[in-house]
Every structure is written in structure tokens, then in C-alpha cells.
Design an enzyme around this catalytic site. Structure first.
Site, PDB file in Angstrom:
ATOM      1  N   CYS A 105      -0.035 -14.173  55.311  1.00 64.92           N
ATOM      2  CA  CYS A 105       1.039 -14.387  53.942  1.00 64.92           C
ATOM      3  C   CYS A 105       0.377 -14.606  52.745  1.00 64.92           C
ATOM      4  O   CYS A 105       1.165 -14.501  51.626  1.00 64.92           O
ATOM      5  CB  CYS A 105       1.639 -15.948  54.517  1.00 64.92           C
ATOM      6  SG  CYS A 105       2.329 -15.799  55.875  1.00 64.92           S
ATOM      7  N   HIS A 131       4.046 -19.172  47.930  1.00 61.26           N
ATOM      8  CA  HIS A 131       4.699 -18.466  49.269  1.00 61.26           C
ATOM      9  C   HIS A 131       5.652 -19.396  49.967  1.00 61.26           C
ATOM     10  O   HIS A 131       5.546 -20.664  49.830  1.00 61.26           O
ATOM     11  CB  HIS A 131       3.390 -18.608  50.220  1.00 61.26           C
ATOM     12  CG  HIS A 131       3.602 -18.275  51.549  1.00 61.26           C
ATOM     13  ND1 HIS A 131       4.567 -17.101  51.876  1.00 61.26           N
ATOM     14  CD2 HIS A 131       3.491 -18.778  52.776  1.00 61.26           C
ATOM     15  CE1 HIS A 131       4.704 -16.936  53.271  1.00 61.26           C
ATOM     16  NE2 HIS A 131       4.188 -17.863  53.857  1.00 61.26           N
ATOM     17  N   ASN A 158      10.486 -17.285  56.225  1.00 59.19           N
ATOM     18  CA  ASN A 158       9.104 -17.092  56.054  1.00 59.19           C
ATOM     19  C   ASN A 158       9.097 -15.435  56.000  1.00 59.19           C
ATOM     20  O   ASN A 158       8.856 -15.074  57.179  1.00 59.19           O
ATOM     21  CB  ASN A 158       8.138 -17.772  56.557  1.00 59.19           C
ATOM     22  CG  ASN A 158       6.680 -17.347  56.482  1.00 59.19           C
ATOM     23  OD1 ASN A 158       6.502 -16.351  55.911  1.00 59.19           O
ATOM     24  ND2 ASN A 158       5.964 -18.178  56.799  1.00 59.19           N
TER      25      ASN A 158
HETATM   26  O1  UT7 Z   1       3.246 -18.944  56.396  1.00 64.37           O
HETATM   27  C1  UT7 Z   1       2.301 -19.879  56.947  1.00 64.37           C
HETATM   28  C2  UT7 Z   1       2.755 -19.902  58.313  1.00 64.37           C
HETATM   29  N1  UT7 Z   1       3.335 -21.226  58.734  1.00 64.37           N
HETATM   30  C3  UT7 Z   1       3.688 -22.175  58.044  1.00 64.37           C
HETATM   31  O2  UT7 Z   1       3.315 -22.557  56.884  1.00 64.37           O
HETATM   32  C4  UT7 Z   1       4.232 -23.355  59.200  1.00 64.37           C
HETATM   33  C5  UT7 Z   1       3.611 -24.646  58.663  1.00 64.37           C
HETATM   34  N2  UT7 Z   1       4.239 -25.729  59.832  1.00 64.37           N
HETATM   35  C6  UT7 Z   1       5.745 -26.166  59.524  1.00 64.37           C
HETATM   36  O3  UT7 Z   1       6.431 -25.595  58.759  1.00 64.37           O
HETATM   37  C7  UT7 Z   1       5.713 -27.131  60.649  1.00 64.37           C
HETATM   38  O4  UT7 Z   1       4.889 -27.949  61.165  1.00 64.37           O
HETATM   39  C8  UT7 Z   1       7.140 -26.751  61.617  1.00 64.37           C
HETATM   40  C9  UT7 Z   1       8.329 -26.259  60.893  1.00 64.37           C
HETATM   41  C10 UT7 Z   1       6.382 -25.605  62.188  1.00 64.37           C
HETATM   42  C11 UT7 Z   1       7.249 -27.842  62.501  1.00 64.37           C
HETATM   43  O5  UT7 Z   1       7.898 -29.039  61.921  1.00 64.37           O
HETATM   44  P1  UT7 Z   1       7.171 -30.494  62.333  1.00 64.37           P
HETATM   45  O6  UT7 Z   1       7.998 -31.317  61.552  1.00 64.37           O
HETATM   46  O7  UT7 Z   1       5.713 -30.315  62.036  1.00 64.37           O
HETATM   47  O8  UT7 Z   1       7.526 -30.687  63.778  1.00 64.37           O
HETATM   48  P2  UT7 Z   1       6.790 -30.755  64.987  1.00 64.37           P
HETATM   49  O9  UT7 Z   1       6.101 -29.503  65.392  1.00 64.37           O
HETATM   50  O10 UT7 Z   1       5.804 -31.811  65.163  1.00 64.37           O
HETATM   51  O11 UT7 Z   1       7.772 -30.923  66.118  1.00 64.37           O
HETATM   52  C12 UT7 Z   1       8.627 -32.125  66.131  1.00 64.37           C
HETATM   53  C13 UT7 Z   1       9.518 -31.918  67.352  1.00 64.37           C
HETATM   54  C14 UT7 Z   1       8.730 -31.734  68.586  1.00 64.37           C
HETATM   55  O12 UT7 Z   1       9.498 -32.440  69.578  1.00 64.37           O
HETATM   56  P3  UT7 Z   1       8.882 -33.733  70.165  1.00 64.37           P
HETATM   57  O13 UT7 Z   1       7.344 -33.445  70.846  1.00 64.37           O
HETATM   58  O14 UT7 Z   1       8.843 -34.703  68.990  1.00 64.37           O
HETATM   59  O15 UT7 Z   1       9.894 -34.110  71.084  1.00 64.37           O
HETATM   60  C15 UT7 Z   1       9.187 -30.286  68.861  1.00 64.37           C
HETATM   61  O16 UT7 Z   1       9.241 -29.772  70.110  1.00 64.37           O
HETATM   62  O17 UT7 Z   1      10.635 -31.008  66.935  1.00 64.37           O
HETATM   63  C16 UT7 Z   1      10.505 -30.001  68.035  1.00 64.37           C
HETATM   64  N3  UT7 Z   1      10.882 -28.714  67.785  1.00 64.37           N
HETATM   65  C17 UT7 Z   1      12.095 -28.135  67.535  1.00 64.37           C
HETATM   66  N4  UT7 Z   1      13.308 -29.101  67.629  1.00 64.37           N
HETATM   67  C18 UT7 Z   1      14.453 -28.271  67.592  1.00 64.37           C
HETATM   68  C19 UT7 Z   1      10.070 -27.693  67.198  1.00 64.37           C
HETATM   69  N5  UT7 Z   1      10.749 -26.597  67.195  1.00 64.37           N
HETATM   70  C20 UT7 Z   1      12.105 -27.064  67.178  1.00 64.37           C
HETATM   71  C21 UT7 Z   1      13.162 -26.312  66.691  1.00 64.37           C
HETATM   72  N6  UT7 Z   1      14.340 -26.862  67.114  1.00 64.37           N
HETATM   73  N7  UT7 Z   1      13.160 -25.091  66.456  1.00 64.37           N
END
Ligand code: UT7
Length: 319
Positions: A113, A246, A276
Site C-alpha cells: 500500500c 492511503h 482499499n
Molecule cells: O492497507 C493496509 C491494510 N489493511 C488495513 O489497513 C486494515 C486495518 N484494520 C482494519 O481496518 C480493521 O481492523 C478491520 C476493518 C479489518 C476490522 O475492524 P475491527 O473493528 O478491528 O474488527 P475486529 O477485527 O476486531 O472484529 C470485530 C468483530 C469480530 O467478531 P467477534 O469476535 O467480536 O464476535 C469479527 O469476527 O467483527 C467480526 N467481523 C465481521 N463481522 C461482519 C470481522 N469481519 C467482519 C465482516 N462482517 N466483514
């Protein structure tokens, strides 16, 4: 003293749009979750016949047109991509051939990225030194090729697209500075851990990510690398007209903007409609904001990115 200046921009997104509602049909997710956690509403997905170099070609043609130049003027091509057309030759070589350019170096840069900032920095060194007179700098990705469509934690985040800029020599800035960094100790937190061995794919070549860890690192390091750019040029954030970060997650963008103390009205956000797009995200956003006249000649623009590696970097420039 010679500076390099952006004299044209262009971008391209494939026709096919994949909405959050479409994703609800494929994986256990919801439009509400995706919008609340990422700010993304939709992303573009390439057609089966469209290679990364085809996306790059469209963006490059538009950038050349906006600069009032022809392909034969180009004497340096750098393409930032994580999703090359093939193992080799480089996507830049395919782009060169498709444009009909026959001179100058053509190379790919792999910094995920942060790739576009890396590519811009490399081209800036060539133009400032006089080694290139007309550099074509592209960020292009068919990033959806790297997705595991059963992993809801990653497949909802990414999209395809390409953006390009033309860099030419000028008497004033132009590009004030670029700052690049990497720390390979973080490789496991964001990777596509596959390779080719004895003619077979080894490992899982789709995106693997520790989302929370990447999120925290991103906000801290984007703030840091932006301050590095401002300090190096004795500028304050108030002097910056536009921040083009980004585009990974609107919450990362907002948290970084808050840390930096830049008003939300000066931040270009496209992640809502592009997702992204990795190395393509900054040139896509830059082109959009220049074409709709938010970014105008004379404006000071701060670019910053972070990605797998980890890699990170910033560029401070005047349009
Ligand atoms: O370009 C650089 C590359 N990447 C990034 O910059 C990404 C950086 N990270 C992020 O943007 C965020 O961490 C994410 C968007 C990937 C995730 O958001 P989060 O607020 O950190 O959520 P989480 O991973 O802590 O997940 C929270 C909950 C989980 O469920 P439980 O364990 O609380 O029951 C996940 O299983 O959300 C669940 N979850 C989803 N639910 C519905 C994860 N993905 C999804 C989804 N739809 N697509």
C-alpha cells in the site's frame, strides 16, 4: 535547482462495481458492519480479461492527456503494484509496450500500500537529477485477485483500480520531499504468504492480516511520517491545503487526521467508493480531487501511506 513537478494526473476503475449488499450474498457480513467498521460502501472489480497493466494503461493515457503529452515523451516508467500481470516481465514493461514507448527504464516497485509513495520518490530522484525528463508514475492493482472470498475479515476491504501522475522538471516545487521507511519484522501481520517452488504454488497466496494490529500501527506511523515531512520543510499542518492519505479504512483516516490536527474538510476520502486499492489508492484519490477542482494549482498536498512489510512513507508537494 531542479525540482520535479506533477504536470498531469489520471485514473481508472473497472466497470464492475461490487457493493456491500453483493457481499452479503457471498459471505456472513452486513452492509451496516462494513460501513460502520470501514466506511466502505462499494469497490470496483476487474473483468476477467483486464490485467493490472490494462488498468495502468487507462490511467497513464489519462495522465498524459491532462499533461498535454504523448507516449513518446515518456522516458521513465515506474509501476507500483502488488498484483503484477505475471511473475516476469514487470508490469511496467507490459505498460510500456501497450503505450508504444520504446525508450527509458521501466520497473515495478513492490511496497504494497506504500508502493505509490515509493514509486513517486524514485521518480523524483531521477527527475531532480536530470536523469529523466518525463516520468510516468503509476499505482495499479488487481488486488481482488489476492482475496480469499470466504474470509469476511479481509474480502470486504479491497478493490481494484489504477492512478497515474506525470513528473517533469520545474524551477520550483513541485515535490518538497519524500520520506520512506520499512521494518520487515512486521511481515507476518500483513502478508500474502505464498510463493512458487518447483513450478507449484506453495503456501496460501491470499491476504492474511491481523486487522487490529495493522490498524493501531497505521494510525501511529501515519501521524509520525507526516510530522517528519512537515518538520523537514519547516511547515505546519495549517499550511497544508489537502491531506491525501492511503485509503484503507475511514476510521484510520479520521484518527490520523485528528492526531495531526488537520480539519476533516481538508482530507480527501475515496475509500467509501473505491475500498482499499493498495498502491492505487493515493493516485486515484489525488486524481479525483484534482479533477473535481478541490485541489488547485498552488495547493500544498501531503500524501502518506502504510502497508505490508511494514512499509510507510510520506510526500509533501505543491500542485
Ligand atoms: O492497507 C493496509 C491494510 N489493511 C488495513 O489497513 C486494515 C486495518 N484494520 C482494519 O481496518 C480493521 O481492523 C478491520 C476493518 C479489518 C476490522 O475492524 P475491527 O473493528 O478491528 O474488527 P475486529 O477485527 O476486531 O472484529 C470485530 C468483530 C469480530 O467478531 P467477534 O469476535 O467480536 O464476535 C469479527 O469476527 O467483527 C467480526 N467481523 C465481521 N463481522 C461482519 C470481522 N469481519 C467482519 C465482516 N462482517 N466483514
Amino acid at each position: 535547482m531542479i525540482f520535479s513537478k506533477i504536470t498531469g494526473t489520471g485514473s481508472y476503475t473497472p466497470d464492475q462495481v461490487l457493493t456491500n449488499q453483493d457481499l452479503e450474498q457471498r459471505v456472513d457480513t452486513s452492509d451496516a458492519w462494513i460501513q460502520a467498521r470501514t466506511g466502505i460502501r462499494q469497490r470496483h472489480v476487474h473483468a476477467p480479461h483486464e490485467k493490472t497493466s490494462d488498468l495502468a494503461l487507462m490511467a497513464a493515457k489519462r495522465a498524459l492527456k491532462s499533461a498535454g503529452l504523448a507516449p513518446e515523451d515518456v522516458d521513465f516508467i515506474v509501476v507500483a503494484t502488488t498484483t503484477p500481470d505475471m511473475v516476469f516481465p514487470s508490469t511496467a514493461c507490459f505498460l510500456q509496450a501497450k503505450l508504444g514507448v520504446t525508450r527509458g527504464p521501466a520497473l515495478d516497485v513492490q511496497a504494497v500500500c506504500t508502493g505509490f509513495i515509493y514509486a513517486l520518490s524514485i521518480a523524483d530522484q531521477y527527475v531532480r537529477s536530470g536523469a529523466a525528463q518525463c516520468a510516468l508514475v503509476v499505482g495499479a492493482e488487481n488486488f481482488t485477485n489476492l482475496l480469499d472470498w470466504s474470509d469476511r475479515g479481509t474480502c470486504v476491504l479491497f478493490g481494484d483500480g489504477a492512478g497515474a501522475v506525470i513528473l517533469q522538471p520545474g524551477n520550483g516545487p513541485g515535490i518538497y520531499s519524500t520520506h520512506l521507511h520499512a521494518d520487515g519484522r512486521y511481515a507476518a501481520q500483513l502478508s500474502a504468504p505464498g510463493n512458487i517452488q518447483e513450478g507449484e504454488i506453495q503456501g496460501k497466496p491470499t491476504v492474511h492480516m491481523d486487522g487490529g494490529a495493522v490498524f493501531k500501527f497505521a494510525v501511529r506511523i501515519l501521524d509520525q511520517v507526516c510530522r517528519e515531512a512537515l518538520n523537514a520543510n519547516q511547515m505546519t499542518i495549517e499550511q497544508v491545503d489537502w491531506f491525501v492519505p492511503h485509503q484503507a479504512n475511514v476510521r484510520i483516516i479520521e484518527a490520523t487526521g485528528e492526531k495531526l490536527g488537520i480539519s476533516p474538510g481538508k482530507v480527501v476520502v475515496t475509500v467509501d467508493h473505491h475500498g482499499n486499492t493498495s498502491a492505487a489508492s493515493i493516485p486515484l484519490a489525488l486524481d479525483e480531487a484534482i479533477r473535481d477542482s478541490r485541489i488547485k494549482p498552488g495547493h500544498k498536498v501531503l500524501l502518506a501511506a502504510v502497508g505490508g512489510g511494514f512499509t510507510w512513507g510520506s510526500a509533501l508537494l505543491e500542485i
